[in-house]
Design a protein around this motif. Sequence first.
Motif, PDB file in Angstrom:
ATOM      1  N   CYS A  83     -45.875   5.690  -1.928  1.00 63.86           N
ATOM      2  CA  CYS A  83     -44.932   6.795  -1.779  1.00 63.86           C
ATOM      3  C   CYS A  83     -44.801   7.099  -0.292  1.00 63.86           C
ATOM      4  O   CYS A  83     -45.607   6.640   0.515  1.00 63.86           O
ATOM      5  CB  CYS A  83     -45.397   8.044  -2.529  1.00 63.86           C
ATOM      6  SG  CYS A  83     -46.924   8.763  -1.887  1.00 63.86           S
ATOM      7  N   GLU A  84     -43.788   7.871   0.046  1.00 61.85           N
ATOM      8  CA  GLU A  84     -43.598   8.265   1.436  1.00 61.85           C
ATOM      9  C   GLU A  84     -43.919   9.745   1.597  1.00 61.85           C
ATOM     10  O   GLU A  84     -43.477  10.571   0.791  1.00 61.85           O
ATOM     11  CB  GLU A  84     -42.163   7.990   1.871  1.00 61.85           C
ATOM     12  CG  GLU A  84     -41.924   8.287   3.344  1.00 61.85           C
ATOM     13  CD  GLU A  84     -40.530   7.935   3.835  1.00 61.85           C
ATOM     14  OE1 GLU A  84     -40.282   8.162   5.035  1.00 61.85           O
ATOM     15  OE2 GLU A  84     -39.699   7.455   3.046  1.00 61.85           O
ATOM     16  N   LEU A  85     -44.683  10.081   2.618  1.00 61.49           N
ATOM     17  CA  LEU A  85     -44.897  11.475   3.010  1.00 61.49           C
ATOM     18  C   LEU A  85     -43.647  11.885   3.776  1.00 61.49           C
ATOM     19  O   LEU A  85     -43.311  11.258   4.780  1.00 61.49           O
ATOM     20  CB  LEU A  85     -46.138  11.608   3.889  1.00 61.49           C
ATOM     21  CG  LEU A  85     -46.439  13.015   4.417  1.00 61.49           C
ATOM     22  CD1 LEU A  85     -46.802  13.961   3.273  1.00 61.49           C
ATOM     23  CD2 LEU A  85     -47.572  12.965   5.442  1.00 61.49           C
ATOM     24  N   VAL A  86     -42.953  12.898   3.290  1.00 65.20           N
ATOM     25  CA  VAL A  86     -41.645  13.235   3.853  1.00 65.20           C
ATOM     26  C   VAL A  86     -41.512  14.721   4.180  1.00 65.20           C
ATOM     27  O   VAL A  86     -42.185  15.559   3.601  1.00 65.20           O
ATOM     28  CB  VAL A  86     -40.498  12.830   2.898  1.00 65.20           C
ATOM     29  CG1 VAL A  86     -40.404  11.320   2.754  1.00 65.20           C
ATOM     30  CG2 VAL A  86     -40.658  13.478   1.537  1.00 65.20           C
ATOM     31  N   LYS A  87     -40.631  14.976   5.118  1.00 65.95           N
ATOM     32  CA  LYS A  87     -40.180  16.317   5.469  1.00 65.95           C
ATOM     33  C   LYS A  87     -41.357  17.286   5.638  1.00 65.95           C
ATOM     34  O   LYS A  87     -41.389  18.372   5.086  1.00 65.95           O
ATOM     35  CB  LYS A  87     -39.152  16.806   4.466  1.00 65.95           C
ATOM     36  CG  LYS A  87     -37.925  15.878   4.520  1.00 65.95           C
ATOM     37  CD  LYS A  87     -36.821  16.324   3.647  1.00 65.95           C
ATOM     38  CE  LYS A  87     -35.600  15.434   3.686  1.00 65.95           C
ATOM     39  NZ  LYS A  87     -35.752  14.010   3.815  1.00 65.95           N
ATOM     40  N   MET A  88     -42.309  16.834   6.464  1.00 71.68           N
ATOM     41  CA  MET A  88     -43.507  17.618   6.783  1.00 71.68           C
ATOM     42  C   MET A  88     -43.179  18.453   8.027  1.00 71.68           C
ATOM     43  O   MET A  88     -43.218  17.944   9.143  1.00 71.68           O
ATOM     44  CB  MET A  88     -44.652  16.623   7.043  1.00 71.68           C
ATOM     45  CG  MET A  88     -45.883  17.185   7.664  1.00 71.68           C
ATOM     46  SD  MET A  88     -46.796  18.190   6.531  1.00 71.68           S
ATOM     47  CE  MET A  88     -47.675  19.183   7.697  1.00 71.68           C
ATOM     48  N   TYR A  89     -42.822  19.702   7.816  1.00 74.54           N
ATOM     49  CA  TYR A  89     -42.413  20.573   8.920  1.00 74.54           C
ATOM     50  C   TYR A  89     -42.960  21.973   8.705  1.00 74.54           C
ATOM     51  O   TYR A  89     -43.005  22.460   7.573  1.00 74.54           O
ATOM     52  CB  TYR A  89     -40.882  20.645   9.026  1.00 74.54           C
ATOM     53  CG  TYR A  89     -40.277  19.331   9.435  1.00 74.54           C
ATOM     54  CD1 TYR A  89     -40.209  18.970  10.780  1.00 74.54           C
ATOM     55  CD2 TYR A  89     -39.798  18.441   8.495  1.00 74.54           C
ATOM     56  CE1 TYR A  89     -39.670  17.753  11.169  1.00 74.54           C
ATOM     57  CE2 TYR A  89     -39.260  17.220   8.867  1.00 74.54           C
ATOM     58  CZ  TYR A  89     -39.195  16.890  10.206  1.00 74.54           C
ATOM     59  OH  TYR A  89     -38.673  15.688  10.602  1.00 74.54           O
ATOM     60  N   LEU A  90     -43.326  22.614   9.824  1.00 68.89           N
ATOM     61  CA  LEU A  90     -43.770  24.004   9.804  1.00 68.89           C
ATOM     62  C   LEU A  90     -43.020  24.781  10.870  1.00 68.89           C
ATOM     63  O   LEU A  90     -42.713  24.248  11.942  1.00 68.89           O
ATOM     64  CB  LEU A  90     -45.271  24.101  10.094  1.00 68.89           C
ATOM     65  CG  LEU A  90     -46.207  23.552   9.029  1.00 68.89           C
ATOM     66  CD1 LEU A  90     -47.630  23.472   9.558  1.00 68.89           C
ATOM     67  CD2 LEU A  90     -46.144  24.410   7.779  1.00 68.89           C
ATOM     68  N   SER A  91     -42.798  26.036  10.593  1.00 69.60           N
ATOM     69  CA  SER A  91     -42.221  26.944  11.581  1.00 69.60           C
ATOM     70  C   SER A  91     -43.147  27.013  12.788  1.00 69.60           C
ATOM     71  O   SER A  91     -44.375  27.002  12.642  1.00 69.60           O
ATOM     72  CB  SER A  91     -42.058  28.323  10.950  1.00 69.60           C
ATOM     73  OG  SER A  91     -41.777  29.282  11.923  1.00 69.60           O
ATOM     74  N   SER A  92     -42.584  27.100  13.975  1.00 73.38           N
ATOM     75  CA  SER A  92     -43.406  27.140  15.191  1.00 73.38           C
ATOM     76  C   SER A  92     -44.392  28.304  15.183  1.00 73.38           C
ATOM     77  O   SER A  92     -45.481  28.206  15.751  1.00 73.38           O
ATOM     78  CB  SER A  92     -42.521  27.201  16.437  1.00 73.38           C
ATOM     79  OG  SER A  92     -41.740  28.377  16.421  1.00 73.38           O
ATOM     80  N   ALA A  93     -44.048  29.389  14.515  1.00 70.52           N
ATOM     81  CA  ALA A  93     -44.900  30.581  14.497  1.00 70.52           C
ATOM     82  C   ALA A  93     -46.207  30.377  13.734  1.00 70.52           C
ATOM     83  O   ALA A  93     -47.150  31.147  13.908  1.00 70.52           O
ATOM     84  CB  ALA A  93     -44.133  31.753  13.895  1.00 70.52           C
ATOM     85  N   VAL A  94     -46.281  29.337  12.899  1.00 68.15           N
ATOM     86  CA  VAL A  94     -47.479  29.168  12.059  1.00 68.15           C
ATOM     87  C   VAL A  94     -48.239  27.870  12.330  1.00 68.15           C
ATOM     88  O   VAL A  94     -49.238  27.591  11.662  1.00 68.15           O
ATOM     89  CB  VAL A  94     -47.140  29.267  10.552  1.00 68.15           C
ATOM     90  CG1 VAL A  94     -46.523  30.622  10.231  1.00 68.15           C
ATOM     91  CG2 VAL A  94     -46.244  28.134  10.102  1.00 68.15           C
ATOM     92  N   ARG A  95     -47.798  27.096  13.286  1.00 68.28           N
ATOM     93  CA  ARG A  95     -48.506  25.849  13.592  1.00 68.28           C
ATOM     94  C   ARG A  95     -49.867  26.162  14.202  1.00 68.28           C
ATOM     95  O   ARG A  95     -50.054  27.175  14.844  1.00 68.28           O
ATOM     96  CB  ARG A  95     -47.686  24.999  14.563  1.00 68.28           C
ATOM     97  CG  ARG A  95     -46.469  24.412  13.907  1.00 68.28           C
ATOM     98  CD  ARG A  95     -45.754  23.420  14.813  1.00 68.28           C
ATOM     99  NE  ARG A  95     -44.347  23.429  14.464  1.00 68.28           N
ATOM    100  CZ  ARG A  95     -43.356  23.621  15.307  1.00 68.28           C
ATOM    101  NH1 ARG A  95     -43.604  23.783  16.591  1.00 68.28           N
ATOM    102  NH2 ARG A  95     -42.115  23.634  14.895  1.00 68.28           N
ATOM    103  N   GLY A  96     -50.812  25.249  13.979  1.00 71.86           N
ATOM    104  CA  GLY A  96     -52.152  25.407  14.545  1.00 71.86           C
ATOM    105  C   GLY A  96     -53.096  26.223  13.686  1.00 71.86           C
ATOM    106  O   GLY A  96     -54.208  26.528  14.106  1.00 71.86           O
ATOM    107  N   ARG A  97     -52.684  26.555  12.481  1.00 73.98           N
ATOM    108  CA  ARG A  97     -53.528  27.364  11.578  1.00 73.98           C
ATOM    109  C   ARG A  97     -54.134  26.549  10.442  1.00 73.98           C
ATOM    110  O   ARG A  97     -54.777  27.105   9.563  1.00 73.98           O
ATOM    111  CB  ARG A  97     -52.705  28.496  10.964  1.00 73.98           C
ATOM    112  CG  ARG A  97     -52.130  29.456  11.968  1.00 73.98           C
ATOM    113  CD  ARG A  97     -51.481  30.591  11.232  1.00 73.98           C
ATOM    114  NE  ARG A  97     -50.656  31.388  12.109  1.00 73.98           N
ATOM    115  CZ  ARG A  97     -50.076  32.507  11.730  1.00 73.98           C
ATOM    116  NH1 ARG A  97     -50.236  32.957  10.494  1.00 73.98           N
ATOM    117  NH2 ARG A  97     -49.330  33.182  12.573  1.00 73.98           N
ATOM    118  N   GLY A  98     -53.866  25.245  10.415  1.00 82.92           N
ATOM    119  CA  GLY A  98     -54.404  24.409   9.350  1.00 82.92           C
ATOM    120  C   GLY A  98     -53.498  24.238   8.159  1.00 82.92           C
ATOM    121  O   GLY A  98     -53.874  23.565   7.192  1.00 82.92           O
TER     122      GLY A  98
END
Length: 164
Positions: A83-98
């Motif tokens: 399978c493909e891991l797809v559309k893995m995105y986070l808002s900049s405000a929440v990155r770095g929190r795990g």
Amino acid sequence: MNENIEIRRIRPEDNKALAVIVRNALAEFGANKPGTVFFDPTTDNLFELFQQPGGVYFVALINNEVVGGAGIFPTEGLPSDTCELVKMYLSSAVRGRGLGKFLIDKCMAHAIEEGYSRMYLETLPELRKAVLVYEKFGFQYLDAPLGNSGHFGCDVWMIKQLKI
């Protein structure tokens, strides 16, 4: 800070917020170019896209606000065990929190439940931090793409053997 974090499957009402998060993230890193999900019409209709058997999309919410997501998809042309891991995105405000790690773990667990033994992904060198995360998860580089995602703008291809 008291945050209520929830991970759940995508709903139709998530489409608009997720499209904004995906496109904002790509623009932020200078990766808003042809051949990426930035211009992919399915980015506006993720709920509908992920109704396909063998695929799932998980949405991350903090205090009931959509802040990102990730999914797996049976991309055309991939071997049946991949399978493909797809559309893995986070808002900049929440990155770095795990949250990204948690979403990838959830996608891997679901892929194994679906009977997949390998997970493939495509990305861009502009998304260096994401590439580093994929490396930490044990994804290995490939010399060429697998399958037919239609994302000719991606030139980093990786694969991981899943622990079954």
